[in-house]
Design a protein around this motif. Structure first.
Motif, PDB file in Angstrom:
ATOM      1  N   ASP A 153      41.232  21.725  89.613  1.00 35.78           N
ATOM      2  CA  ASP A 153      40.801  20.505  88.835  1.00 35.78           C
ATOM      3  C   ASP A 153      41.897  19.863  88.066  1.00 35.78           C
ATOM      4  O   ASP A 153      43.016  20.158  88.293  1.00 35.78           O
ATOM      5  CB  ASP A 153      39.332  20.723  87.866  1.00 35.78           C
ATOM      6  CG  ASP A 153      39.641  21.819  87.076  1.00 35.78           C
ATOM      7  OD1 ASP A 153      40.841  22.255  86.801  1.00 35.78           O
ATOM      8  OD2 ASP A 153      38.630  22.433  86.422  1.00 35.78           O
ATOM      9  N   TRP A 154      41.554  19.360  87.034  1.00 36.60           N
ATOM     10  CA  TRP A 154      42.744  18.715  86.290  1.00 36.60           C
ATOM     11  C   TRP A 154      43.308  19.608  85.464  1.00 36.60           C
ATOM     12  O   TRP A 154      44.318  19.233  84.845  1.00 36.60           O
ATOM     13  CB  TRP A 154      42.440  17.382  85.672  1.00 36.60           C
ATOM     14  CG  TRP A 154      42.053  16.012  86.388  1.00 36.60           C
ATOM     15  CD1 TRP A 154      42.254  15.919  87.849  1.00 36.60           C
ATOM     16  CD2 TRP A 154      41.799  14.702  85.981  1.00 36.60           C
ATOM     17  NE1 TRP A 154      41.913  14.775  88.145  1.00 36.60           N
ATOM     18  CE2 TRP A 154      41.751  13.984  87.103  1.00 36.60           C
ATOM     19  CE3 TRP A 154      41.292  14.347  84.795  1.00 36.60           C
ATOM     20  CZ2 TRP A 154      41.258  12.611  87.312  1.00 36.60           C
ATOM     21  CZ3 TRP A 154      40.839  13.109  84.835  1.00 36.60           C
ATOM     22  CH2 TRP A 154      40.818  12.089  85.728  1.00 36.60           C
ATOM     23  N   GLY A 174      34.333  15.959  91.667  1.00 29.65           N
ATOM     24  CA  GLY A 174      35.416  15.136  91.514  1.00 29.65           C
ATOM     25  C   GLY A 174      36.652  15.880  90.952  1.00 29.65           C
ATOM     26  O   GLY A 174      37.685  15.593  90.754  1.00 29.65           O
ATOM     27  N   ARG A 175      36.500  17.087  90.463  1.00 30.47           N
ATOM     28  CA  ARG A 175      37.426  18.053  90.093  1.00 30.47           C
ATOM     29  C   ARG A 175      38.434  17.373  88.810  1.00 30.47           C
ATOM     30  O   ARG A 175      39.375  17.469  89.005  1.00 30.47           O
ATOM     31  CB  ARG A 175      38.461  18.486  91.058  1.00 30.47           C
ATOM     32  CG  ARG A 175      37.410  19.395  92.171  1.00 30.47           C
ATOM     33  CD  ARG A 175      38.469  19.977  93.094  1.00 30.47           C
ATOM     34  NE  ARG A 175      39.524  19.035  93.836  1.00 30.47           N
ATOM     35  CZ  ARG A 175      39.301  18.004  94.524  1.00 30.47           C
ATOM     36  NH1 ARG A 175      38.068  17.626  94.799  1.00 30.47           N
ATOM     37  NH2 ARG A 175      40.499  17.160  94.731  1.00 30.47           N
ATOM     38  N   THR A 176      37.648  16.582  88.002  1.00 31.79           N
ATOM     39  CA  THR A 176      38.338  16.186  87.028  1.00 31.79           C
ATOM     40  C   THR A 176      38.215  16.836  85.621  1.00 31.79           C
ATOM     41  O   THR A 176      38.495  16.407  84.576  1.00 31.79           O
ATOM     42  CB  THR A 176      37.689  14.880  86.626  1.00 31.79           C
ATOM     43  OG1 THR A 176      36.428  14.714  86.348  1.00 31.79           O
ATOM     44  CG2 THR A 176      37.833  13.643  87.864  1.00 31.79           C
ATOM     45  N   SER A 234      37.273   8.853  83.520  1.00 33.01           N
ATOM     46  CA  SER A 234      37.331   9.538  84.719  1.00 33.01           C
ATOM     47  C   SER A 234      36.018   9.306  85.682  1.00 33.01           C
ATOM     48  O   SER A 234      35.892   9.821  86.796  1.00 33.01           O
ATOM     49  CB  SER A 234      37.403  10.963  84.933  1.00 33.01           C
ATOM     50  OG  SER A 234      36.227  11.731  84.164  1.00 33.01           O
ATOM     51  N   SER A 276      36.171   9.040  89.502  1.00 31.39           N
ATOM     52  CA  SER A 276      36.461  10.277  90.449  1.00 31.39           C
ATOM     53  C   SER A 276      35.431  11.243  90.362  1.00 31.39           C
ATOM     54  O   SER A 276      34.911  12.065  91.145  1.00 31.39           O
ATOM     55  CB  SER A 276      37.902  10.771  90.218  1.00 31.39           C
ATOM     56  OG  SER A 276      38.816   9.992  90.136  1.00 31.39           O
ATOM     57  N   SER A 277      34.758  11.322  89.040  1.00 30.96           N
ATOM     58  CA  SER A 277      33.910  12.493  88.631  1.00 30.96           C
ATOM     59  C   SER A 277      32.668  12.467  89.481  1.00 30.96           C
ATOM     60  O   SER A 277      31.999  11.162  90.071  1.00 30.96           O
ATOM     61  CB  SER A 277      33.559  12.385  87.234  1.00 30.96           C
ATOM     62  OG  SER A 277      32.734  11.420  86.913  1.00 30.96           O
ATOM     63  N   SER A 291      44.412  10.216  77.876  1.00 32.97           N
ATOM     64  CA  SER A 291      44.434  11.640  78.372  1.00 32.97           C
ATOM     65  C   SER A 291      45.631  11.616  79.749  1.00 32.97           C
ATOM     66  O   SER A 291      46.334  12.274  79.905  1.00 32.97           O
ATOM     67  CB  SER A 291      42.935  11.921  78.729  1.00 32.97           C
ATOM     68  OG  SER A 291      43.009  13.265  79.441  1.00 32.97           O
ATOM     69  N   GLU A 292      45.440  10.577  80.443  1.00 34.54           N
ATOM     70  CA  GLU A 292      46.520  10.454  81.587  1.00 34.54           C
ATOM     71  C   GLU A 292      48.056  10.198  80.999  1.00 34.54           C
ATOM     72  O   GLU A 292      48.989  10.673  81.731  1.00 34.54           O
ATOM     73  CB  GLU A 292      45.968   9.368  82.391  1.00 34.54           C
ATOM     74  CG  GLU A 292      46.925   8.016  82.490  1.00 34.54           C
ATOM     75  CD  GLU A 292      46.104   6.844  83.378  1.00 34.54           C
ATOM     76  OE1 GLU A 292      45.039   6.728  83.541  1.00 34.54           O
ATOM     77  OE2 GLU A 292      47.038   5.910  83.534  1.00 34.54           O
ATOM     78  N   HIS A 322      34.128  19.355  77.286  1.00 35.53           N
ATOM     79  CA  HIS A 322      34.948  19.742  78.364  1.00 35.53           C
ATOM     80  C   HIS A 322      34.475  20.990  79.124  1.00 35.53           C
ATOM     81  O   HIS A 322      35.029  21.382  80.288  1.00 35.53           O
ATOM     82  CB  HIS A 322      36.525  19.821  78.359  1.00 35.53           C
ATOM     83  CG  HIS A 322      36.830  18.748  77.798  1.00 35.53           C
ATOM     84  ND1 HIS A 322      38.246  18.459  77.217  1.00 35.53           N
ATOM     85  CD2 HIS A 322      36.233  17.242  77.735  1.00 35.53           C
ATOM     86  CE1 HIS A 322      38.622  17.147  77.100  1.00 35.53           C
ATOM     87  NE2 HIS A 322      37.571  16.532  77.398  1.00 35.53           N
TER      88      HIS A 322
END
Ligand code: 2HG
Ligand code: ZN
Length: 454
Positions: free
Chosen positions: A27-28, A67-69, A130, A133-134, A321-322, A413
């Motif tokens: 994931d992220w 979504g592997r976020t 996210s 994508s999530s 975050s990004e 999280h």
């Protein structure tokens, strides 16, 4: 043994290609190396049942993948597990206007559910950076929160029914959309936040909200950390807030550089609060802002004049975050009750200044619901492993401060791999014992996302 997977799934629904294993195996979270043995893409609930039964009888570990976020390693497969991706179970169906309910397969992307709701004149109000994508299954499995919790609650609050394949391969239909259902244990809520350790969520009935009225965004400059809480209570005394976020100037600097954005205020301030509220409350909001300035808590503010400008102001918070990702951040996602926040802020601020004197620290988060994101950035010259090791030494001190306020070491999280060793700071031995007991009942072969959470 894994060749049996080709018989369980249609052609093209199983991969062992190195690139695919690397892609779907993580994931992220950056701290782990992906090492699954295969990735499968079921297209139906029955394929998931067949897979889980096969895995149970052969002792093959399964890792669910949305979504592997995620940011706690909940979807990381680093021990030869089979990754179960829900990418191809992404249908939205059975919209029931009278109940304001819609059925989503686990792989529905959050933004697609939001778009579907808007098309019906309604809204799906859980939102985060996210959301493009999530996936809904992952959101439910981690009880995702985000930027509108202060008004709309967490993912849990919108789950009206769940279809789950348990670790013994049984299909459980939990609650089925009812508002009232006093027939014993509500198993639905057991699976919310269970991180795939008890069963895999394959379908969910999600409740939708009425469409919100037009919104305004205001970003306020707050020189002193503690005064953010004064601003919050002044605002909440007179306004219904849709969001109350905050970020430190260090975080703003990273976003401005990353997205090439302008500073929101004419001068830089140590902290910023971003608030969102209904447009028809503008007069009230302006009055509270003036009160905050007169009290010395706020020095300046900017108010959105259009939806485009509101979106630009939101970027300042949502892109943090990004923007800090290239700095290998060590993440803390902690929460306490709002009333405990002032003392807690002082304690954590002092601790961070003492323990991380030579590291850059980025504060931001959903302070309106008691949730802080505390990111420690790796000095460029420092080796990554040495950096993580140092942060791991300090983390128990931060978590101790959280525990002293009966707070949570993972507000939104999840626990995954990253926080597993620290669970005892937020959950008692008795609670962890019950959690293990439940895992034994629902996942008797220990194949459902093993090593995560517990
Ligand atoms: C956010 O609020 C996300 O932006 C990510 O929960 C937080 O990167 C983080 O630590
Ligand atoms: Zn967050």
């Amino acid at each position: 043994m894994l060749e049996a997977l080709d018989e369980l799934f249609s052609p093209g629904c199983v991969t062992r290609a190195a690139d695919d294993l690397a892609h779907w195996g993580r994931d992220w979270t950056t701290a782990y190396k992906a090492a699954p043995s295969a990735v499968v893409f079921p297209k139906s609930i029955h394929e998931v049942v067949a897979l889980v039964r096969w895995a149970g009888s052969h002792g093959v570990a399964l890792v669910p993948s949305g979504g592997r976020t995620g940011l706690s390693g909940g979807a990381v497969a680093n021990h030869g597990e089979v990754v179960v991706s829900f990418d191809r179970m992404n249908a939205i169906s059975d919209f029931r206007p009278a109940d304001r309910l819609v059925t989503c397969q686990a792989g529905v992307v959050t933004a697609n559910l939001q778009g579907f709701a808007t098309e019906q004149g309604l809204s799906y109000p859980v939102d985060f950076a996210s959301s493009g994508s999530s996936q809904i299954g992952g959101n439910i499995a981690t009880n995702a929160g985000g930027i509108k919790v202060i008004r709309y609650g967490l993912t849990r609050d919108w789950v009206a029914g769940l279809t789950v394949v348990s670790g013994s391969g049984e299909i459980l239909e939990c609650n089925q959309g009812l508002i009232k259902n006093a027939t014993g244990y509500d198993l639905r809520h057991l699976f919310v936040g269970s991180e795939g350790t008890l069963g895999f969520i394959v379908e969910a009935q999600m409740r939708l909200a009425l469409a919100p009225p037009p919104q305004r965004v205001m970003v306020l400059g707050v020189p002193r950390f503690a005064d953010i809480l004064e601003v919050l209570s002044a605002m909440q005394a007179r306004l219904v807030l849709s969001a109350f976020e905050f970020f430190a100037d260090q975080a703003l600097a990273k976003v401005m550089a990353h997205r090439d954005l302008q500073s929101p205020l004419s001068a830089r301030v140590a902290f910023y609060a971003l608030i969102e509220f209904d447009d028809d409350a503008l007069e009230e909001a302006t009055a509270v802002f003036e009160h905050c300035v007169a009290s010395g808590w706020v020095v300046d503010a900017v108010l959105s004049q259009s939806d485009t400008q509101a979106g630009q102001l939101w970027q300042l918070r949502e892109a943090i975050s990004e923007s800090i990702a290239p700095f290998t951040p060590y993440k803390n996602d902690i929460s306490v009750c709002i009333g405990d926040m002032p003392g807690f802020l002082d304690a954590v601020e002092m601790l961070v200044a003492r323990e991380y004197p030579d590291f850059e620290v980025c504060w931001y988060g959903h302070i309106g619901d008691g949730n802080l994101h505390l990111n420690i950035l790796k000095p460029e010259s420092m080796d990554t492993q040495a950096f993580y090791a140092r942060c791991h030494e300090i983390s128990p001190k931060v978590f101790q401060a959280v525990a002293e306020k009966n707070g949570s070491i993972s507000a939104e999280h999840g626990v995954g791999l990253l926080k597993r060793d620290f669970l005892g700071f937020s959950r008692s031995p008795a609670e962890i014992g019950v959690m293990r007991g439940l895992k034994g009942v629902l996942d008797p072969h220990g194949i459902m996302n093993p090593g995560k959470l517990l």
